[in-house]
Structure formats: structure tokens, C-alpha cells
Scaffold this motif. Structure first.
Motif, PDB file in Angstrom:
ATOM      1  N   LYS A 142     121.976  19.235  30.398  1.00  0.00           N
ATOM      2  CA  LYS A 142     121.679  20.336  29.474  1.00  0.00           C
ATOM      3  C   LYS A 142     120.318  20.951  29.785  1.00  0.00           C
ATOM      4  N   SER A 143     120.219  22.253  29.594  1.00  0.00           N
ATOM      5  CA  SER A 143     118.962  22.955  29.822  1.00  0.00           C
ATOM      6  C   SER A 143     117.867  22.400  28.913  1.00  0.00           C
ATOM      7  N   GLY A 144     116.663  22.293  29.470  1.00  0.00           N
ATOM      8  CA  GLY A 144     115.536  21.818  28.689  1.00  0.00           C
ATOM      9  C   GLY A 144     115.359  20.322  28.639  1.00  0.00           C
ATOM     10  N   THR A 145     116.245  19.583  29.322  1.00  0.00           N
ATOM     11  CA  THR A 145     116.120  18.121  29.329  1.00  0.00           C
ATOM     12  C   THR A 145     114.875  17.707  30.113  1.00  0.00           C
ATOM     13  N   PRO A 146     114.031  16.852  29.558  1.00  0.00           N
ATOM     14  CA  PRO A 146     112.813  16.415  30.265  1.00  0.00           C
ATOM     15  C   PRO A 146     113.167  15.672  31.547  1.00  0.00           C
ATOM     16  N   SER A 147     112.324  15.835  32.561  1.00  0.00           N
ATOM     17  CA  SER A 147     112.568  15.180  33.845  1.00  0.00           C
ATOM     18  C   SER A 147     112.568  13.664  33.725  1.00  0.00           C
ATOM     19  N   VAL A 148     111.787  13.131  32.787  1.00  0.00           N
ATOM     20  CA  VAL A 148     111.748  11.684  32.619  1.00  0.00           C
ATOM     21  C   VAL A 148     113.110  11.150  32.185  1.00  0.00           C
ATOM     22  N   GLU A 149     113.834  11.909  31.344  1.00  0.00           N
ATOM     23  CA  GLU A 149     115.169  11.489  30.906  1.00  0.00           C
ATOM     24  C   GLU A 149     116.176  11.610  32.044  1.00  0.00           C
ATOM     25  N   ILE A 150     116.030  12.660  32.869  1.00  0.00           N
ATOM     26  CA  ILE A 150     116.923  12.825  34.024  1.00  0.00           C
ATOM     27  C   ILE A 150     116.735  11.664  35.001  1.00  0.00           C
ATOM     28  N   ASN A 151     115.487  11.289  35.261  1.00  0.00           N
ATOM     29  CA  ASN A 151     115.206  10.171  36.165  1.00  0.00           C
ATOM     30  C   ASN A 151     115.719   8.857  35.593  1.00  0.00           C
ATOM     31  N   ARG A 152     115.568   8.678  34.268  1.00  0.00           N
ATOM     32  CA  ARG A 152     116.063   7.446  33.643  1.00  0.00           C
ATOM     33  C   ARG A 152     117.577   7.339  33.784  1.00  0.00           C
ATOM     34  N   LEU A 153     118.261   8.454  33.527  1.00  0.00           N
ATOM     35  CA  LEU A 153     119.714   8.477  33.646  1.00  0.00           C
ATOM     36  C   LEU A 153     120.146   8.187  35.072  1.00  0.00           C
ATOM     37  N   SER A 154     119.455   8.789  36.028  1.00  0.00           N
ATOM     38  CA  SER A 154     119.767   8.570  37.436  1.00  0.00           C
ATOM     39  C   SER A 154     119.626   7.099  37.814  1.00  0.00           C
ATOM     40  N   GLN A 155     118.551   6.472  37.371  1.00  0.00           N
ATOM     41  CA  GLN A 155     118.332   5.051  37.671  1.00  0.00           C
ATOM     42  C   GLN A 155     119.375   4.167  37.012  1.00  0.00           C
ATOM     43  N   GLU A 156     119.789   4.516  35.794  1.00  0.00           N
ATOM     44  CA  GLU A 156     120.803   3.718  35.106  1.00  0.00           C
ATOM     45  C   GLU A 156     122.143   3.790  35.826  1.00  0.00           C
ATOM     46  N   ILE A 157     122.514   4.987  36.283  1.00  0.00           N
ATOM     47  CA  ILE A 157     123.768   5.135  37.035  1.00  0.00           C
ATOM     48  C   ILE A 157     123.729   4.290  38.304  1.00  0.00           C
ATOM     49  N   SER A 158     122.584   4.316  38.983  1.00  0.00           N
ATOM     50  CA  SER A 158     122.426   3.552  40.218  1.00  0.00           C
ATOM     51  C   SER A 158     122.558   2.056  39.965  1.00  0.00           C
ATOM     52  N   SER A 159     121.939   1.555  38.886  1.00  0.00           N
ATOM     53  CA  SER A 159     121.962   0.114  38.616  1.00  0.00           C
ATOM     54  C   SER A 159     123.323  -0.350  38.113  1.00  0.00           C
ATOM     55  N   VAL A 160     124.021   0.483  37.351  1.00  0.00           N
ATOM     56  CA  VAL A 160     125.302   0.074  36.772  1.00  0.00           C
ATOM     57  C   VAL A 160     126.426   0.139  37.792  1.00  0.00           C
ATOM     58  N   TRP A 161     126.471   1.218  38.584  1.00  0.00           N
ATOM     59  CA  TRP A 161     127.601   1.408  39.494  1.00  0.00           C
ATOM     60  C   TRP A 161     127.243   1.249  40.976  1.00  0.00           C
ATOM     61  N   GLY A 162     125.984   1.075  41.297  1.00  0.00           N
ATOM     62  CA  GLY A 162     125.594   0.894  42.688  1.00  0.00           C
ATOM     63  C   GLY A 162     125.725   2.143  43.524  1.00  0.00           C
ATOM     64  N   ILE A 163     125.686   3.316  42.884  1.00  0.00           N
ATOM     65  CA  ILE A 163     125.784   4.596  43.586  1.00  0.00           C
ATOM     66  C   ILE A 163     124.415   5.271  43.559  1.00  0.00           C
ATOM     67  N   THR A 164     124.036   5.870  44.674  1.00  0.00           N
ATOM     68  CA  THR A 164     122.760   6.572  44.734  1.00  0.00           C
ATOM     69  C   THR A 164     122.946   8.019  44.289  1.00  0.00           C
ATOM     70  N   PRO A 165     122.463   8.367  43.102  1.00  0.00           N
ATOM     71  CA  PRO A 165     122.622   9.743  42.614  1.00  0.00           C
ATOM     72  C   PRO A 165     121.652  10.686  43.331  1.00  0.00           C
TER      73      PRO A 165
END
Length: 353
Positions: free
Chosen positions: A6-29
Motif C-alpha cells: 500500500k502507498s505510504g507504507t514505511p520502509s521499515v515495515e517493508i523490510n520487516r515483511l521481506s525478512q519474515e517472508i525469507s525466514s518463513v519460506w526460505g525465498i529471497t524477496p
């Protein structure tokens, strides 16, 4: 699969989400900043991923979409319908390739023949509105007895022409062993039509950071062409320009190839990459080049690659399809008129002195 943020989402939240996806599914976003929104691309084995489960990871997720095509990173969907641009630093400033930028003129001889010829040609091209100088140092030829280019000494001549004219340089690489050598001189590395499916070479140019112009193979489908581009982008280099240069057809009497201008609108719907047209190889006849160049602009090409030689009758390769500098200047003025109508021309063509 892509995640639209979503527009306006802070970069810190985007990075957190990216790291969570990587740790849960082993995929590099891959985080892809867009003009209006940020997208997170998920590349790899995503067949078993549940979009609904991903959606629940964060309220900042607007949408989760699956990409059905085999080419993922170069697909239009991967950037949520947004076009990408390729920025090329040159001595005369940064040149931008993309559908929201002026049309870029690339011109020069098929092969670098001498220092005096390439320097004088480069100056004429610059004066007529060109932004990049093309010239072959290493030439793939059908016949083993035809002129194969001057190799490393031609690269030195291109460097001299770059310094003398201020034009950026684009030249072809044929062998993985020559990539680093060519990259020291070239502002754009060209992968020629015959090497479109040389996968070792595609990976090698993808592993370096100079932009790559990828020509369509003479018998390649559009999907095969896009998959070749995917090799480059998957290896780490997102700066790819697609170049249509004609495909093989049954009628070779009147044109060298069949210039597929319909590829431009087709590609525009399939990929976010910039699109160039080479009417010189596409027709093989200099008298057809101006008409097809203007037609290419009309259908939406982002760049034109046109062969120019000081004396086409004595050219060591592809003389019949080359314009003289005077003819290129005249064509540039015609292209300027078309470009202004389309709102895709940077500035008036400089008058020769």
C-alpha cells in the motif's frame, strides 16, 4: 508471485515483511520501488505458497498476485504494470531508455574500421542528434572468411571516439572471455542476434553492471526472446533493453529480414523493459531504413539503432544497409518532426557547422 504494498507504507515495515517472508519460506524477496507503489517480488518455487497466508502477514499488503508466465522478472506483471527505465551514463550526460522518455538515437558503422573513420562518424552522429555510437569490435559473420572485426584495437578506437564526441558507446560481445574487456569501454554491452540463446554469455553479462542491449534471434519467438532477457535479469542485471532487428522469412529478395514492428505493442503488454528497433538489419537496404525508422517511432519504439558509414560502398561489412552521415542528418530532422508530434523528442537537432 508479487506482493503489492500500500502507498505510504514505511520502509521499515517493508523490510520487516521481506525478512519474515525469507525466514518463513526460505525465498529471497526482491523489493522493487515503483513510481507509485513498492512491490516485493518472490522468485523461485512459489507454487505451494498460499496468497491468503501471505496477505495475513501485514496490513500494509494491498494485493498478492501470481505471475503465470515463465519469465518472471521481465514480465509487466512483476512491476504491477509499470514500465522500467534504463539509465546510461555517458560523457554528455545520462541517457534514459524507456516509454516515458524521448526516443534515443543510436548510430554508427557495423564494424570499426579505422580511428579516423570512427571519430569523424561519431562527431557527425553527435551533431545530428545521436546519443550513442555503435560500432563492432568483434563481428559474428556467417562466413568464416568475412571480416571479423579488429577486436581489442577496435575497442581502443571506440574509446578515442567516445572522448572526441561525447557519445556513449555500444558494442557487441561474442565470448564470455571478452565481457570484462568490452565492459571497460562500452556504456552498453550488446548481445547479438546469433548469441540470443548463448546462455553462458547471458549469465556473464547479467553478472556485470553495464546495461545490456539484447537483440532478437533471427528465428526466435517473443517468448524465447523474453526468456533470454530473464537469464540476464536473474543473474543480477536489471538494465536490459530489447532490440528487434528482423526475423527470418521466406522472401529474401526485397528485404534482408522481416522487421517485426508488431513486436513493439506486443512487448509493451508483456514486459516492462525498454524496446529498441534496428531498421538497418531489419531491412538490409539503406533506402528502406528512413521509412521503417519513422514507422518504428509511430508504433512506440523507445530507441532506434541505425547504421551509418562515411562510405557505404567501401564498408567492410553491411554497406548496403548503411546510411551516409548526410543521409543520417536528413533522417534525424524527419524523426524530429515525428518525435515532436508524439511528444518523444528531447530537443531540436543541432545544425552542423
Amino acid at each position: 508471485m508479487i506482493i503489492v504494498i500500500k502507498s505510504g507504507t514505511p520502509s521499515v515495515e517493508i523490510n520487516r515483511l521481506s525478512q519474515e517472508i525469507s525466514s518463513v519460506w526460505g525465498i529471497t524477496p526482491e523489493i522493487v520501488p515503483g513510481k507509485h507503489k513498492v512491490i516485493i517480488g518472490l522468485i523461485g518455487d512459489t507454487a505451494t505458497l498460499d496468497p491468503h497466508r501471505i496477505q495475513e502477514l501485514s496490513p500494509c499488503i494491498e494485493q498478492v498476485l501470481k505471475i503465470e508466465k515463465d519469465y518472471k522478472r521481465v514480465s509487466r506483471e512483476y512491476r504491477h504494470g509499470q514500465a522500467s527505465e534504463v539509465a546510461v551514463p555517458t560523457p554528455n550526460g545520462v541517457v534514459y531508455f524507456g516509454e516515458h522518455h524521448p526516443v534515443v538515437l543510436i548510430a554508427g558503422p557495423c564494424a570499426v574500421e579505422s580511428e579516423a573513420a570512427i571519430v569523424s562518424t561519431a562527431k557527425r552522429i553527435k551533431a545530428a542528434g545521436g546519443s550513442l555510437l555503435r560500432g563492432g569490435a568483434y563481428k559474428p559473420r556467417t562466413s568464416p572468411y568475412a571480416f571479423q572485426g579488429h577486436g581489442e584495437s577496435a575497442l581502443e578506437m571506440l574509446a578515442i571516439a567516445r572522448e572526441a564526441s561525447g557519445l556513449g558507446i555500444i558494442t557487441e560481445v561474442m565470448d564470455t572471455a571478452d565481457v570484462s574487456r568490452v565492459a571497460k569501454v562500452a556504456d552498453i554491452i550488446q548481445v547479438g542476434a546469433r548469441n540470443m540463446q548463448n546462455f553462458s554469455l547471458l549469465k556473464k553479462v547479467g553478472a556485470q553492471d553495464k546495461p545490456v542491449l539484447l537483440k532478437r534471434g533471427p528465428s526466435a519467438t517473443i517468448d524465447e526472446w523474453l526468456m533470454a532477457a530473464e537469464y540476464i535479469v536473474a543473474a543480477g542485471n536489471p538494465n536490459v533493453i530489447l532490440c528487434e532487428r528482423g526475423i527470418r522469412t521466406f522472401d529474401r529478395q526485397y528485404t534482408r529480414n522481416l522487421l517485426d514492428l508488431s513486436a513493439v505493442p506486443v512487448l509493451r503488454s508483456l514486459t516492462h523493459l525498454p524496446i529498441a528497433i534496428d531498421p538497418s538489419h531489419g531491412t538490409g537496404k539503406s533506402q528502406l531504413v528512413p521509412t521503417m525508422a519513422k514507422a518504428a517511432m509511430a508504433v512506440g519504439a523507445d530507441s532506434l539503432m541505425i547504421e551509418v558509414h562515411p562510405n557505404p560502398a567501401k564498408a567492410l561489412s553491411d554497406g548496403p544497409q548503411s546510411l551516409t552521415p548526410d543521409q543520417f542528418e536528413a533522417l534525424s530532422k524527419e524523426l524530429e518532426m515525428v518525435g515532436k508530434v508524439l511528444n518523444r523528442w528531447p530537443q531540436p537537432v543541432a545544425a552542423l557547422v
